[in-house]
Design a protein around this motif. Sequence first.
Motif, PDB file in Angstrom:
ATOM      1  N   UNK A  52       0.813  -1.213   0.000  1.00 48.72           N
ATOM      2  CA  UNK A  52       0.000   0.000   0.000  1.00 48.72           C
ATOM      3  C   UNK A  52       0.846   1.263   0.000  1.00 48.72           C
ATOM      4  N   UNK A  53       2.073   1.212   0.541  1.00 50.22           N
ATOM      5  CA  UNK A  53       2.931   2.400   0.591  1.00 50.22           C
ATOM      6  C   UNK A  53       3.829   2.525  -0.623  1.00 50.22           C
ATOM      7  N   UNK A  54       4.563   1.445  -0.948  1.00 48.71           N
ATOM      8  CA  UNK A  54       5.529   1.527  -2.046  1.00 48.71           C
ATOM      9  C   UNK A  54       4.898   1.316  -3.412  1.00 48.71           C
ATOM     10  N   UNK A  55       3.770   0.582  -3.462  1.00 47.37           N
ATOM     11  CA  UNK A  55       3.148   0.266  -4.739  1.00 47.37           C
ATOM     12  C   UNK A  55       3.776  -0.929  -5.424  1.00 47.37           C
ATOM     13  N   UNK A  56       4.786  -1.562  -4.780  1.00 42.71           N
ATOM     14  CA  UNK A  56       5.461  -2.718  -5.376  1.00 42.71           C
ATOM     15  C   UNK A  56       4.608  -3.973  -5.212  1.00 42.71           C
ATOM     16  N   UNK A  57       4.663  -4.864  -6.218  1.00 41.37           N
ATOM     17  CA  UNK A  57       3.948  -6.128  -6.125  1.00 41.37           C
ATOM     18  C   UNK A  57       4.627  -7.019  -5.086  1.00 41.37           C
TER      19      UNK A  57
END
Length: 307
Positions: A52-57
């Motif tokens: 939710x913070x970094x947007x990384x999968x």
Amino acid sequence: MAPRANWKGFLRLSLVTCPVALYPATSESEKIAFNQLNRAAGHRIKYLKVDADSGDEVPNEDIVKGYQFEKDQFIEVTKEELEEIALESTRTIEIDEFVDRADIDPRYLIRPYYLRPDGKVGHDAFAVIRETIREMNKVAIGRVVLTSREHIIALEPLGKGLVGTLLRYPYEVRSEQEYYDEIQDVKVTKDMLDLARHIVNQKAGTFEPEKFEDRYETALIDLINQKRSGKPITPKERPAAGNVVDLMEALRRSVGGASAETKTSKKPAKKGKKAAVGQREMLMPIAGKKPAKEAKKPTARPQRKSA
């Protein structure tokens, strides 16, 4: 293809035990299902699990369970810790008590399952438990763990097997008072009740599920078939809703309408389409347009491709 069990374990009544398997008694796989598409490209939309913070999968092996006790504050719970608190009902349905069917409030009913002996052993013990419940005309109440949660299950004889209905816990059922408090106290006259009873008596029958057709599902099938055959889609006119001004007059007219329906319904009732085995087969198995003449044939019922 043989049905796949949702749960396997043991059914126990005191010292009588037998291996059993639990199967879902209902299915919605025959209903039309839609995928989400990219309007511009026509490609399916795919959902990813992202931080939710970094947007990384985030890969599945790096995802753990957590309980949020304050905003953005979580307590992590591991799979091993959850296994440590596993209940006996994870592997055994222990019959705790027997109750009358009328004692079970319908609001507590969730979904039905079929219960049968698992394998070649235990059929005698299963039959003893089944016939005892049948003879006593009771419902057996036990507990079972499905999808990591313990559920109350009500067991009743059905033919050679048992049907088990999952039940809700009291905290899952809302009080009716928060919805009914604002209902006005209305004095219903004897004349109104007499007319209403007359309508009910004229419409009295027996519940036969085969008579009912999922009209929305049928409308979806017709819509898809029309689009695949290249026919234009025209919106249907919707009936205007009218307010009831004179209740007694509405009841009298309803009695007349019910009488007319009774006269025209003396013929055997038309049964609905057999959705369980053929609803999806009504879709056209075509990759392009078909002549309108062929598209109108409702009896072909060919095998369809998945929508």
